[in-house]
Design a protein around this motif. Structure first.
Motif, PDB file in Angstrom:
ATOM      1  N   LYS A 167       0.834  -1.208   0.000  1.00  0.00           N
ATOM      2  CA  LYS A 167       0.000   0.000   0.000  1.00  0.00           C
ATOM      3  C   LYS A 167       0.870   1.260   0.000  1.00  0.00           C
ATOM      4  N   ASP A 168       1.844   1.316   0.905  1.00  0.00           N
ATOM      5  CA  ASP A 168       2.709   2.491   0.988  1.00  0.00           C
ATOM      6  C   ASP A 168       3.550   2.666  -0.270  1.00  0.00           C
ATOM      7  N   THR A 169       4.006   1.552  -0.839  1.00  0.00           N
ATOM      8  CA  THR A 169       4.842   1.629  -2.036  1.00  0.00           C
ATOM      9  C   THR A 169       4.032   2.107  -3.240  1.00  0.00           C
ATOM     10  N   LYS A 170       2.807   1.628  -3.369  1.00  0.00           N
ATOM     11  CA  LYS A 170       1.939   2.072  -4.467  1.00  0.00           C
ATOM     12  C   LYS A 170       1.621   3.561  -4.342  1.00  0.00           C
ATOM     13  N   GLU A 171       1.412   4.011  -3.107  1.00  0.00           N
ATOM     14  CA  GLU A 171       1.153   5.439  -2.892  1.00  0.00           C
ATOM     15  C   GLU A 171       2.362   6.277  -3.296  1.00  0.00           C
ATOM     16  N   LEU A 172       3.565   5.758  -3.056  1.00  0.00           N
ATOM     17  CA  LEU A 172       4.783   6.447  -3.471  1.00  0.00           C
ATOM     18  C   LEU A 172       4.831   6.568  -4.998  1.00  0.00           C
ATOM     19  N   PHE A 173       4.563   5.465  -5.686  1.00  0.00           N
ATOM     20  CA  PHE A 173       4.589   5.486  -7.154  1.00  0.00           C
ATOM     21  C   PHE A 173       3.535   6.438  -7.711  1.00  0.00           C
ATOM     22  N   ALA A 174       2.385   6.486  -7.041  1.00  0.00           N
ATOM     23  CA  ALA A 174       1.277   7.314  -7.539  1.00  0.00           C
ATOM     24  C   ALA A 174       1.624   8.802  -7.523  1.00  0.00           C
ATOM     25  N   LYS A 175       2.596   9.207  -6.701  1.00  0.00           N
ATOM     26  CA  LYS A 175       2.990  10.623  -6.635  1.00  0.00           C
ATOM     27  C   LYS A 175       3.893  11.029  -7.797  1.00  0.00           C
ATOM     28  N   LEU A 176       4.326  10.032  -8.590  1.00  0.00           N
ATOM     29  CA  LEU A 176       5.322  10.288  -9.633  1.00  0.00           C
ATOM     30  C   LEU A 176       4.690  10.021 -11.004  1.00  0.00           C
ATOM     31  N   PRO A 177       4.006  11.004 -11.581  1.00  0.00           N
ATOM     32  CA  PRO A 177       3.212  10.774 -12.803  1.00  0.00           C
ATOM     33  C   PRO A 177       4.030  10.434 -14.038  1.00  0.00           C
TER      34      PRO A 177
END
Length: 527
Positions: free
Chosen positions: A447-457
Motif C-alpha cells: 500500500k505504501d509503495t503504491k502510494e509512493l509510485f502514484a505521486k510520480l506521474p
C-alpha cells in the motif's frame, strides 16, 4: 572431562538403576547447583521408524535383539523372583496398563471433529502490524535518558566510555539528536516502564559486538557491575542481558522456548554477526518460521542479525536476508532492514506492545554495523516522541517536483545510506531522481509503495539497489512485488553485485570498487 561435570552411565534395562541415577542427579544439583549428565545405555528394538525391518542391514544384531527380553519382562521376572509380586499380579498390571491405553485410543474417533482444531492465522495486513502508537512524550524520554546515565557516585566508569555516556546525557538539551544505541536503550527503558519484561542474549550483547551498547558497566577499579536498567524509577519489570557462547543453535533454541513459555516477555537473541545465524538455521526452518502454521504456536521472539557489506569478507557481511524472505509466507513473521535510530526505537516498541495480541509474530531485524556510528542514522528527538514506524521511508532533502521524476531508487539497509551520502554530494540536476527505503521487507508494504509510485506521474523506471549478490539479498523476493504494483509501462530493474556463490569479496579493495559502482549506477541517468 571437557565440561567438568559428573557423568553416570545407566543400564536402560534396569528401571531401578535409572531412578537411582535421576535421584542422584537431583541431589547433586540441589547441593552443588551444577550440571549432571545421565547417559542412558539402551537399544532400539524396531528400527528407526518402528515400521521397517532392521534385519535387512543388521541381521546379527537384530537376531540378538529379538532374543533379548523387554524391559517390562526383565523387571517383572525380577519382582516375581524376589517374591514382591506374583506372576498373576504382573500379568494383571500389564493388562490394566494396556486397557488404559486402548481406552484412550478408542476415544479419538468419537472426538474426531472436536480434536481436529482449525489453526486460525491472522488476516494478511498490507504493512504487517496494525497501526500501533509507539511514540513517547518528550519529557518522559528526557527523564528516562537521565536515569540511563545515573550511576552511583562511588562507581568508576572507564574513562573513554564515561565521555561517550555523558554525551548521551546532553541529547535532550543540546542538539536533540539520538544515535542508534541510545534509541535502543530508550526503547528498552520505556518498554520496561510499560510493564513488559525484557530478556536479551547473544555474543557480546552486554557491551555490544561493536562496543556500542554498554548496558552493563564495569567499575574500572573493582570490576563491579552496574546495569542502569535495573534502577529505573517506578519500574517493576525485570531486565536481563547475558553474553552467550558461540553455540547459536543451542542459545536460539533456548530463547525460542523461553519466549513461548513467557509470551509476555520481550525476548531478543542477537548474533555476533548475522552470518553466524547459519549455525541455528534448523530452528528458523523448523520452529520459528513455521510454528504457527504447524501447531498454532505464537511467538514474539526478536532476532538481531548484524548485516552490511563493509569489506570484511564473506563471513562478516551477510545475515542472509534471502533465507528469511524465502521462508516468509502467511504472515508468519516480520523481516526488517532499518536505517535510522527512530525506526529501530519504534519497531522494538511496536513488538513489545503486540506481544499478547493475536497478530504477534517473530521479528527478524538486519541490524547495522558501521551504521551504528554513521551520522545519517541519527534521529531527531521528535521522531521518537511524535512519529511511529514507517515501512517505507523516503529520502530527506529531495525535490518535491514530483512531475520531473523519471527514476525511483529503492533499497533497504546499509546501501541506502551509501546512496544517501552519494546523492547529497551530487551536483547539478537531481530532480529526475526520487529515493526511498523499504524498511520492512516482509510483510511487503504494498500500500505504501503504491502510494509512493502514484505521486510520480512521469515515472519511467523503478530500480532496486542492493549490495548483496543478485541471487542473494531481497531481489528475488521483492522483484515480483515491484513488477505487480509498478505503473503500466514502467520497467523494474536490478542494480547490485552479479550472481555469486560466496556472499562477499575477500579483498577490501575489490569490495570498495564494487560498492562505488553500485551506488554510482543507481544515481546515473541513462543516455
Amino acid at each position: 572431562k571437557g565440561y567438568e561435570i559428573p557423568i553416570v552411565h545407566v543400564n536402560a534395562d534396569d528401571p531401578e538403576a535409572c531412578l537411582s541415577a535421576v535421584k542422584f542427579a537431583l541431589e547433586y544439583r540441589k547441593r552443588f547447583n551444577k550440571d549432571f549428565l545421565n547417559d542412558l545405555i539402551g537399544y532400539r528394538r524396531y528400527g528407526h521408524n518402528e515400521m521397517e525391518e532392521p534385519s535387512t542391514t543388521q541381521p546379527m544384531l537384530y537376531d540378538a535383539v529379538r532374543k533379548h527380553p523387554t524391559v517390562k519382562r526383565i523387571f517383572a521376572e525380577k519382582l516375581v523372583s524376589e517374591g514382591l509380586i506374583s506372576e498373576e499380579k504382573a500379568q494383571n498390571i500389564e493388562m490394566a496398563v494396556t486397557k488404559r491405553i486402548e481406552d484412550a485410543y478408542k476415544k479419538v474417533p468419537a472426538k474426531k471433529e472436536d480434536a481436529v482444531r482449525e489453526i486460525e492465522l491472522p488476516e494478511p495486513v498490507s504493512n504487517g502490524f496494525p497501526d500501533v502508537d509507539t511514540a513517547i512524550d518528550f519529557d518522559v524520554l528526557r527523564k528516562l535518558n537521565g536515569e540511563l546515565i545515573n550511576w552511583p557516585e562511588s562507581f568508576n566508569v572507564f574513562g573513554k566510555l564515561k565521555k561517550i555516556l555523558e554525551r548521551r546525557a546532553k541529547a535532550f538539551d543540546d542538539d536533540r539528536k539520538v544515535e542508534w544505541s541510545l534509541a535502543e536503550s530508550l526503547a528498552f527503558a520505556s518498554i520496561l516502564k510499560d510493564g513488559t519484561p525484557i530478556r536479551l542474549t547473544g555474543q557480546d550483547s552486554e557491551r555490544g559486538t561493536f562496543a556500542q551498547r554498554n548496558l552493563v558497566l564495569h567499575d574500572s577499579e573493582t570490576g563491579e557491575e552496574f546495569v542502569a536498567l535495573h534502577h529505573l524509577d517506578d519500574c517493576a519489570s525485570s531486565f536481563t542481558v547475558h553474553n552467550s557462547p558461540l553455540s547459536e543453535g543451542s542459545v536460539l533454541g533456548f530463547e525460542y522456548g523461553y519466549n513461548v513459555y513467557s509470551p509476555e516477555t520481550l525476548v531478543l537473541w542477537e548474533a555476533q554477526y548475522g552470518d553466524f545465524a547459519n549455525a541455528a538455521q534448523v530452528y528458523f526452518d523448523q520452529f520459528i518460521s513455521a510454528g504457527r502454521a504447524k501447531w498454532g504456536q505464537k511467538s514474539g521472539l526478536v532476532m538481531l542479525l548484524p548485516h552490511g557489506y563493509e569489506g570484511q569478507g564473506p563471513e562478516h557481511s551477510s545475515g542472509r536476508v534471502e533465507r528469511f524472505l524465502q521462508l516468509a509466507a502467511e504472515n508468519n513473521w516480520t523481516v526488517a532492514n532499518l536505517t535510522s535510530a527512530a525506526q529501530y526505537f519504534h519497531i522494538l516498541r511496536r513488538q513489545a506492545k503486540m506481544l499478547l495480541r493475536e497478530e504477534i509474530r517473530p521479528l527478524v531485524i538486519m541490524t547495522p554495523k558501521s551504521l551504528l556510528r554513521n551520522p545519517n542514522t541519527v534521529s531527531e528527538v521528535q521522531e521518537l516522541s511524535e512519529s511511529r514506524f514507517k515501512p517505507v521511508y523516503e529520502q530527506s532533502g529531495l525535490s518535491h517536483a514530483y512531475e520531473k521524476v523519471t527514476r525511483v531508487v529503492l533499497s533497504s539497509g546499509k546501501v541506502s545510506i551509501d546512496i544517501s551520502d552519494h546523492f547529497n554530494k551530487m551536483e547539478g540536476d537531481k530532480d529526475w531522481l526520487h529515493i526511498a527505503r523499504i524498511e520492512q521487507l516482509y510483510p511487503f508494504p504494498a500500500k505504501d509503495t503504491k502510494e509512493l509510485f502514484a505521486k510520480l506521474p512521469n515515472l519511467q523506471e523503478i530500480v532496486w539497489v542492493q549490495e548483496e549478490p543478485q541471487n542473494m539479498g531481497a531481489w528475488s523476493y521483492i522483484s515480483p512485488y515491484l513488477t505487480e504494483i509498478a505503473p503500466k509501462g514502467v520497467n523494474v530493474q536490478y542494480i547490485g553485485r552479479r550472481r555469486r556463490s560466496s556472499p562477499a569479496e575477500g579483498d577490501p579493495t575489490v569490495h570498495k570498487k564494487e560498492q562505488e559502482r553500485i551506488v554510482s549506477d543507481s544515481l546515473t541517468r541513462k543516455n
